[in-house]
Write a protein that holds these residues in place. Structure first.
Motif, PDB file in Angstrom:
ATOM      1  N   PHE A 205     -20.249 -22.357 -28.081  1.00 15.39           N
ATOM      2  CA  PHE A 205     -20.341 -23.011 -26.775  1.00 15.39           C
ATOM      3  C   PHE A 205     -21.653 -22.643 -26.104  1.00 15.39           C
ATOM      4  O   PHE A 205     -22.141 -21.514 -26.228  1.00 15.39           O
ATOM      5  CB  PHE A 205     -19.184 -22.585 -25.865  1.00 15.39           C
ATOM      6  N   VAL A 206     -22.203 -23.598 -25.358  1.00 13.48           N
ATOM      7  CA  VAL A 206     -23.319 -23.333 -24.461  1.00 13.48           C
ATOM      8  C   VAL A 206     -22.954 -23.903 -23.095  1.00 13.48           C
ATOM      9  O   VAL A 206     -22.152 -24.835 -22.990  1.00 13.48           O
ATOM     10  CB  VAL A 206     -24.641 -23.956 -24.959  1.00 13.48           C
ATOM     11  N   SER A 207     -23.562 -23.327 -22.056  1.00 12.61           N
ATOM     12  CA  SER A 207     -23.215 -23.758 -20.706  1.00 12.61           C
ATOM     13  C   SER A 207     -24.354 -23.428 -19.752  1.00 12.61           C
ATOM     14  O   SER A 207     -25.060 -22.438 -19.937  1.00 12.61           O
ATOM     15  CB  SER A 207     -21.926 -23.057 -20.248  1.00 12.61           C
ATOM     16  N   ASP A 208     -24.542 -24.279 -18.732  1.00 16.17           N
ATOM     17  CA  ASP A 208     -25.509 -23.938 -17.693  1.00 16.17           C
ATOM     18  C   ASP A 208     -24.826 -23.471 -16.416  1.00 16.17           C
ATOM     19  O   ASP A 208     -25.497 -23.086 -15.457  1.00 16.17           O
ATOM     20  CB  ASP A 208     -26.475 -25.090 -17.419  1.00 16.17           C
ATOM     21  N   GLN A 209     -23.502 -23.497 -16.398  1.00 15.21           N
ATOM     22  CA  GLN A 209     -22.739 -22.859 -15.326  1.00 15.21           C
ATOM     23  C   GLN A 209     -21.368 -22.494 -15.867  1.00 15.21           C
ATOM     24  O   GLN A 209     -20.779 -23.238 -16.652  1.00 15.21           O
ATOM     25  CB  GLN A 209     -22.627 -23.763 -14.104  1.00 15.21           C
ATOM     26  N   TYR A 210     -20.891 -21.334 -15.485  1.00 17.14           N
ATOM     27  CA  TYR A 210     -19.629 -20.863 -16.051  1.00 17.14           C
ATOM     28  C   TYR A 210     -18.936 -19.905 -15.091  1.00 17.14           C
ATOM     29  O   TYR A 210     -19.550 -19.330 -14.190  1.00 17.14           O
ATOM     30  CB  TYR A 210     -19.855 -20.164 -17.395  1.00 17.14           C
ATOM     31  N   LEU A 211     -17.657 -19.733 -15.326  1.00 12.19           N
ATOM     32  CA  LEU A 211     -16.832 -18.764 -14.608  1.00 12.19           C
ATOM     33  C   LEU A 211     -15.881 -18.144 -15.617  1.00 12.19           C
ATOM     34  O   LEU A 211     -15.187 -18.862 -16.343  1.00 12.19           O
ATOM     35  CB  LEU A 211     -16.046 -19.436 -13.485  1.00 12.19           C
ATOM     36  N   SER A 212     -15.863 -16.822 -15.699  1.00 14.35           N
ATOM     37  CA  SER A 212     -15.006 -16.144 -16.670  1.00 14.35           C
ATOM     38  C   SER A 212     -14.113 -15.121 -15.974  1.00 14.35           C
ATOM     39  O   SER A 212     -14.497 -14.517 -14.972  1.00 14.35           O
ATOM     40  CB  SER A 212     -15.841 -15.446 -17.749  1.00 14.35           C
ATOM     41  N   LEU A 213     -12.926 -14.951 -16.529  1.00 14.23           N
ATOM     42  CA  LEU A 213     -11.954 -13.980 -16.023  1.00 14.23           C
ATOM     43  C   LEU A 213     -11.395 -13.195 -17.200  1.00 14.23           C
ATOM     44  O   LEU A 213     -10.966 -13.770 -18.200  1.00 14.23           O
ATOM     45  CB  LEU A 213     -10.816 -14.688 -15.281  1.00 14.23           C
ATOM     46  N   SER A 214     -11.412 -11.877 -17.078  1.00 14.14           N
ATOM     47  CA  SER A 214     -10.857 -11.002 -18.111  1.00 14.14           C
ATOM     48  C   SER A 214      -9.863 -10.046 -17.464  1.00 14.14           C
ATOM     49  O   SER A 214     -10.180  -9.395 -16.466  1.00 14.14           O
ATOM     50  CB  SER A 214     -11.972 -10.221 -18.810  1.00 14.14           C
ATOM     51  N   ILE A 215      -8.665  -9.960 -18.032  1.00 12.18           N
ATOM     52  CA  ILE A 215      -7.620  -9.065 -17.540  1.00 12.18           C
ATOM     53  C   ILE A 215      -7.121  -8.233 -18.711  1.00 12.18           C
ATOM     54  O   ILE A 215      -6.747  -8.767 -19.756  1.00 12.18           O
ATOM     55  CB  ILE A 215      -6.460  -9.844 -16.907  1.00 12.18           C
ATOM     56  N   ASP A 216      -7.123  -6.926 -18.538  1.00  9.54           N
ATOM     57  CA  ASP A 216      -6.707  -6.002 -19.595  1.00  9.54           C
ATOM     58  C   ASP A 216      -5.681  -5.037 -19.024  1.00  9.54           C
ATOM     59  O   ASP A 216      -5.997  -4.224 -18.153  1.00  9.54           O
ATOM     60  CB  ASP A 216      -7.921  -5.249 -20.132  1.00  9.54           C
ATOM     61  N   LEU A 217      -4.445  -5.137 -19.501  1.00  8.58           N
ATOM     62  CA  LEU A 217      -3.350  -4.298 -19.008  1.00  8.58           C
ATOM     63  C   LEU A 217      -3.049  -3.197 -20.011  1.00  8.58           C
ATOM     64  O   LEU A 217      -2.821  -3.467 -21.190  1.00  8.58           O
ATOM     65  CB  LEU A 217      -2.097  -5.155 -18.775  1.00  8.58           C
ATOM     66  N   ARG A 218      -3.058  -1.951 -19.538  1.00 11.60           N
ATOM     67  CA  ARG A 218      -2.733  -0.801 -20.382  1.00 11.60           C
ATOM     68  C   ARG A 218      -1.608   0.011 -19.716  1.00 11.60           C
ATOM     69  O   ARG A 218      -1.866   0.904 -18.902  1.00 11.60           O
ATOM     70  CB  ARG A 218      -3.968   0.087 -20.574  1.00 11.60           C
ATOM     71  N   PRO A 219      -0.344  -0.274 -20.059  1.00 15.28           N
ATOM     72  CA  PRO A 219       0.782   0.449 -19.445  1.00 15.28           C
ATOM     73  C   PRO A 219       0.903   1.911 -19.866  1.00 15.28           C
ATOM     74  O   PRO A 219       1.721   2.653 -19.316  1.00 15.28           O
ATOM     75  CB  PRO A 219       2.008  -0.361 -19.906  1.00 15.28           C
ATOM     76  N   LYS A 220       0.119   2.334 -20.870  1.00 15.73           N
ATOM     77  CA  LYS A 220       0.051   3.754 -21.272  1.00 15.73           C
ATOM     78  C   LYS A 220       1.405   4.298 -21.714  1.00 15.73           C
ATOM     79  O   LYS A 220       1.786   5.424 -21.396  1.00 15.73           O
ATOM     80  CB  LYS A 220      -0.512   4.602 -20.138  1.00 15.73           C
ATOM     81  N   GLY A 221       2.174   3.470 -22.452  1.00 15.59           N
ATOM     82  CA  GLY A 221       3.463   3.922 -22.970  1.00 15.59           C
ATOM     83  C   GLY A 221       4.639   3.718 -22.036  1.00 15.59           C
ATOM     84  O   GLY A 221       5.744   4.201 -22.312  1.00 15.59           O
ATOM     85  N   PHE A 222       4.446   3.004 -20.937  1.00 16.88           N
ATOM     86  CA  PHE A 222       5.507   2.810 -19.946  1.00 16.88           C
ATOM     87  C   PHE A 222       6.752   2.174 -20.575  1.00 16.88           C
ATOM     88  O   PHE A 222       7.890   2.517 -20.214  1.00 16.88           O
ATOM     89  CB  PHE A 222       4.993   1.944 -18.801  1.00 16.88           C
ATOM     90  N   PHE A 223       6.565   1.240 -21.520  1.00 16.83           N
ATOM     91  CA  PHE A 223       7.696   0.575 -22.163  1.00 16.83           C
ATOM     92  C   PHE A 223       8.088   1.271 -23.467  1.00 16.83           C
ATOM     93  O   PHE A 223       9.277   1.495 -23.730  1.00 16.83           O
ATOM     94  CB  PHE A 223       7.353  -0.899 -22.427  1.00 16.83           C
ATOM     95  N   PHE A 224       7.120   1.629 -24.307  1.00 12.84           N
ATOM     96  CA  PHE A 224       7.428   2.257 -25.589  1.00 12.84           C
ATOM     97  C   PHE A 224       8.148   3.595 -25.406  1.00 12.84           C
ATOM     98  O   PHE A 224       9.005   3.966 -26.224  1.00 12.84           O
ATOM     99  CB  PHE A 224       6.149   2.474 -26.395  1.00 12.84           C
ATOM    100  N   ASP A 225       7.820   4.324 -24.365  1.00 13.81           N
ATOM    101  CA  ASP A 225       8.435   5.635 -24.166  1.00 13.81           C
ATOM    102  C   ASP A 225       9.912   5.539 -23.802  1.00 13.81           C
ATOM    103  O   ASP A 225      10.619   6.553 -23.819  1.00 13.81           O
ATOM    104  CB  ASP A 225       7.700   6.402 -23.060  1.00 13.81           C
ATOM    105  N   LYS A 226      10.385   4.343 -23.503  1.00 13.44           N
ATOM    106  CA  LYS A 226      11.790   4.148 -23.169  1.00 13.44           C
ATOM    107  C   LYS A 226      12.610   3.702 -24.375  1.00 13.44           C
ATOM    108  O   LYS A 226      13.822   3.500 -24.269  1.00 13.44           O
ATOM    109  CB  LYS A 226      11.926   3.119 -22.038  1.00 13.44           C
ATOM    110  N   ILE A 227      11.943   3.533 -25.532  1.00 14.61           N
ATOM    111  CA  ILE A 227      12.628   3.107 -26.758  1.00 14.61           C
ATOM    112  C   ILE A 227      12.888   4.335 -27.627  1.00 14.61           C
ATOM    113  O   ILE A 227      11.944   5.038 -28.013  1.00 14.61           O
ATOM    114  CB  ILE A 227      11.789   2.083 -27.523  1.00 14.61           C
TER     115      ILE A 227
END
Length: 324
Positions: A205-227
């Protein structure tokens, strides 16, 4: 390499550079050289630059500089204004010399200081960056243009549920320029994880105008530690999404402006480089981290523009992140 950093630097580089791969001018490692896809298109880039950086005590800094940059096509990449499939360069090189300034504000920032590098310690405050580049014919550039980019990033702590990294970026190119001057996006076609678009091809891809969004969630074992059973392994969950909107104005579209270089085409006549449509590019990541307190495994899935030639739908990436 002291804080606050204040100084003047001169650099000269000559290297092969894949479009969309900022590793081109960095030291190559074994991991970076192992790739899951072939690369037949690259630039021969020669660059000399002078930069002045000045950091203030209140975590604000500026960088001003000028770079003299010559770029030549290589492999199956051509600079052609008429018939790309003729495999002939109607222009042998492009002068992409620029003056630039970058402003950065990172309130309450702290980092580990080494002799030649820094490792930033993340905090809950936003980091703001604004950059402006200008290319002009008066100093040898082939085109007149201006580039503006803004970046916002922040880590949001979620108490016992880990943290969320958010990054928002917007950019625009002002002027009439061919595709090498437009924005290409950082991609990763290696098996090893780096922060980039994992399933986007180089120069897809090429572009002369753009908008990007990045979201990175790291629960740090919040769910796995309950299994039961998994809680003894101290594994970490990884979830993320990258969304990218883009556009090319008519004056920068070679379909409507015959004075511009043609967009790259594969040897079989199928498109290699695209412009964005009405929908964004979207890829999502799910993974498991902290394996042996060292290894992260990522599964990445692409959701849009799957009809593009050679567009991968999914991939596995491996990363290393030493956790104490």
């Amino acid at each position: 390499y002291l804080y606050p950093k204040r100084g003047l630097s001169l650099t000269y580089k000559y290297d092969i550079h894949k479009p969309g791969d900022d590793f081109g001018f960095n030291s190559t490692t074994l991991f970076q050289s192992i790739s899951g896809r072939n690369h037949f298109r690259h630039y021969y880039t020669e660059e000399a630059s002078i930069e002045h950086v000045y950091e203030f005590d209140f975590n604000f800094s500026y960088l001003v500089g000028f770079k003299y940059k010559i770029q030549r096509p290589g492999g199956e990449l051509y600079f052609n204004k008429t018939d790309y499939l003729s495999h002939v360069n109607t222009i042998s090189l492009l002068n992409m010399s620029e003056a630039y300034i970058s402003l950065r504000y990172a309130p309450f920032e702290k980092f580990y200081q080494g002799k030649k590098s820094r490792n930033r310690i993340r905090n809950p405050y936003p980091v703001l960056q604004l950059s402006y580049n200008v290319g002009q014919k008066i100093w040898g550039n082939h085109y007149n243009y201006h580039k503006l980019k803004f970046n916002y990033s922040q880590r949001i702590y979620l108490s016992v549920a880990g943290y969320l990294d958010v990054e928002l970026e917007a950019g625009k190119v002002f002027g009439t320029v061919p595709f090498p001057y437009l924005t290409t996006f950082e991609t990763n076609q290696n098996f090893w994880w780096k922060d980039a678009y994992q399933l986007m091809n180089y120069l897809e891809f090429v572009s002369d105008q753009y908008l990007s969004l990045s979201i990175d969630l790291r629960p740090k074992g919040f769910f796995f530690d309950k299994i039961p059973g998994l809680n003894y392994l101290h594994l970490h969950e990884i979830l993320g999404v990258k969304v990218l909107w883009g556009n090319v104005a008519k004056n920068n579209d070679p379909k409507t402006n015959s004075d511009l270089l043609r967009l790259p085409i594969n040897v079989d006549g199928t498109p290699m480089t695209y412009m964005f449509g009405k929908i964004p590019y979207v890829e999502m990541t799910a993974g498991i981290g902290n394996i042996f307190k060292l290894i992260n495994v990522f599964y990445v899935h692409r959701f849009t523009y799957l009809n593009n030639v050679n567009a991968p739908k999914w991939a596995i990436r491996i990363g290393f992140d030493l956790t104490f």
